[in-house]
Design an enzyme around this catalytic site. Structure first.
Site, PDB file in Angstrom:
ATOM      1  N   SER A  66      31.194  27.126  91.783  1.00 60.90           N
ATOM      2  CA  SER A  66      32.443  26.994  92.551  1.00 60.90           C
ATOM      3  C   SER A  66      33.600  27.841  92.031  1.00 60.90           C
ATOM      4  O   SER A  66      34.662  27.859  92.667  1.00 60.90           O
ATOM      5  CB  SER A  66      32.873  25.530  92.604  1.00 60.90           C
ATOM      6  OG  SER A  66      32.042  24.802  93.484  1.00 60.90           O
ATOM      7  N   LYS A  69      35.297  30.152  94.410  1.00 59.31           N
ATOM      8  CA  LYS A  69      36.396  29.770  95.304  1.00 59.31           C
ATOM      9  C   LYS A  69      37.732  30.412  94.920  1.00 59.31           C
ATOM     10  O   LYS A  69      38.676  30.378  95.713  1.00 59.31           O
ATOM     11  CB  LYS A  69      36.511  28.250  95.352  1.00 59.31           C
ATOM     12  CG  LYS A  69      35.315  27.611  96.046  1.00 59.31           C
ATOM     13  CD  LYS A  69      35.191  26.123  95.780  1.00 59.31           C
ATOM     14  CE  LYS A  69      33.897  25.588  96.413  1.00 59.31           C
ATOM     15  NZ  LYS A  69      33.548  24.238  95.970  1.00 59.31           N
ATOM     16  N   SER A 127      37.747  21.070  94.901  1.00 62.45           N
ATOM     17  CA  SER A 127      36.616  21.988  95.035  1.00 62.45           C
ATOM     18  C   SER A 127      35.727  21.617  96.224  1.00 62.45           C
ATOM     19  O   SER A 127      34.495  21.678  96.150  1.00 62.45           O
ATOM     20  CB  SER A 127      35.781  22.024  93.749  1.00 62.45           C
ATOM     21  OG  SER A 127      34.952  23.164  93.730  1.00 62.45           O
ATOM     22  N   LYS A 236      39.733  26.838  87.503  1.00 65.55           N
ATOM     23  CA  LYS A 236      38.757  26.480  88.538  1.00 65.55           C
ATOM     24  C   LYS A 236      37.419  26.201  87.898  1.00 65.55           C
ATOM     25  O   LYS A 236      36.910  26.999  87.106  1.00 65.55           O
ATOM     26  CB  LYS A 236      38.618  27.624  89.555  1.00 65.55           C
ATOM     27  CG  LYS A 236      37.723  27.267  90.726  1.00 65.55           C
ATOM     28  CD  LYS A 236      38.381  26.226  91.600  1.00 65.55           C
ATOM     29  CE  LYS A 236      37.374  25.523  92.524  1.00 65.55           C
ATOM     30  NZ  LYS A 236      36.517  24.547  91.813  1.00 65.55           N
TER      31      LYS A 236
END
Length: 428
Positions: A66, A69, A127, A236
């Protein structure tokens, strides 16, 4: 008196033993050992200079999960405004893994809307995989078209060892070749670009935030366990089977901005391994100092210089001369820098005659996205140019001498001939 004397002698002895080592404190600090981390790849990069401070397999391709992203959110932020309404499609509504639909009674359906700002919060804080697809389809019309935009943007940012096939980092276990891939170095470049966007930076700094969908409220909490600790301002996370546990973190300590990337760490029993890895590399990077890469006087290579044989005219020739550093050059020693550091001549279109007269030049020290101008010289003298062409110059000089001699002889012959003619006329 005897006790005082004894204590004084002991103190003097201690100082004698300790003082010789005080000068080595800085040397020990500069040889700080790099941290041993669980993550398979990692990097720390100075966000302002581009310098790589710490690296572990930073050019090895890995699945980013993720952390993908960051790039998705960057493209979304560049194409949308906070108040835009973003609609679910059948495709985005069908996603159930780490999705907002699981927090709404009855789930979501095509046509349901969220504000772009809430979509950004869902992606950067929670997320949410369905919200990532919302981003992609609202910008490009389809996941496939958005993936093309992602790859174009990655190349633009210098992330040339990356390939993205979807906006959320979900992996296809049936086809490992159809997954997102990047490197710690590339992800650092993407992360820096994302962090420079105000919307993304402000969103990832939130510990929690509500979003609204179908008239219902969903309270989100950050997955970043390092947030607001030790200078961490945001980041993140990412977790997948192939990727392991990943994290991109953004730090500021004493005005110095660093981005950290850890890929392929173990999730562990409580999901803290990647955050511990990140803290280790951040702490190290804020204390690491540069060491010598090359020294003043080192030759870094050769350069071919062109010149006219007779300086301003004649055939063009070339001569090879060494390029020499005129200052010490330092760097952060790590595997990425060792593999990518170069020093090159900034301008190779230099005339040999001019260089022989003034051999000071600018050199470019570069590692990845970091560049620095350093001083250098070119080891060339006028005498070396003459020596390289000695037979030609000697032949020219001899030719000139012969020509001059011939001219003198001819002039003398003409003069003598003229004198004889005058005498002949006189005696007639």
């Amino acid at each position: 008196m005897t006790k005082k004397f004894f204590k004084g002698m002991v103190l003097l002895l201690c100082l004698t033993l300790i003082l010789p080592f005080t000068g080595n404190i800085k040397a020990f600090a500069s040889e700080l050992e790099a941290p041993q981390i669980i993550g398979g790849s990692a990097i720390t990069m100075d966000m302002d200079t581009g310098e790589v401070i710490f690296s572990k397999n930073a050019d090895v391709k890995r699945s980013p999960a993720s952390t993908t992203k960051l790039l998705t959110s960057l493209l979304f932020a560049e194409n949308k405004t906070k108040g835009d309404l973003i609609s679910y499609t059948d495709n985005s509504a069908s996603i159930t893994e780490t999705a907002l639909s699981g927090y709404i009674a009855g789930g979501v359906k095509a046509g349901d809307t969220m504000t772009a700002d809430d979509v950004m919060k869902a992606v950067m804080i929670f997320s949410a995989n369905d919200a990532s697809v919302l981003m992609a389809e609202s910008v490009a019309g389809s996941v496939e078209a958005f993936a093309k935009m992602m790859n174009e943007k990655a190349k633009e940012l210098g992330a040339t060892n990356s390939n993205f096939v979807n906006p959320n980092g979900l992996e296809d276990p049936t086809n490992p070749n159809n997954n997102n891939s990047t490197t710690a170095h590339d992800l650092a470049l993407i992360g820096i670009a994302a962090y420079k966007n105000d919307w993304i930076r402000e969103t990832m700094a939130l510990e929690d935030a509500p979003v609204y969908l179908n008239g219902g409220r969903i309270d989100l909490e950050t997955r970043n366990k390092n947030l607001n600790k030790d200078g961490n301002l945001g980041g993140k996370t990412g977790t997948e089977t192939l990727a392991g546990h990943c994290f991109v973190g953004f730090y500021n300590r004493d005005g110095r901005n660093l981005v950290t990337v850890v890929l392929g760490s173990d999730y562990g029993s409580d999901g803290t391994n990647v955050f511990n890895d990140t803290k280790s590399v951040a702490d190290y990077s804020y204390t690491a100092t540069k060491v010598a890469y090359k020294a003043n006087g080192d030759e870094i290579g050769n350069v071919d210089l062109s010149y006219k044989l007779f300086r301003f005219f004649g055939p063009t020739k070339t001569i090879t001369a060494p390029v020499i550093l005129a200052q010490d050059v330092e760097y952060y020693k790590n595997d990425y820098n060792d593999a990518n550091a170069t020093i090159s001549l900034s301008n190779t279109d230099i005339d040999a005659w001019k260089t022989a007269s003034n051999n000071n030049v600018d050199l470019t020290f570069s590692i990845g996205n970091f560049t620095e101008t350093v001083k250098g010289t070119i080891g060339l003298t006028t005498g070396q140019i003459f020596k390289a062409n000695l037979p030609i110059y000697a032949a020219v000089i001899i030719g000139i001498i012969v020509a001059v001699v011939l001219v003198v002889i001819i002039i003398n012959l003409i003069r003598k001939s003229g004198s004889r003619n005058k005498r002949n006329r006189y005696y007639r």
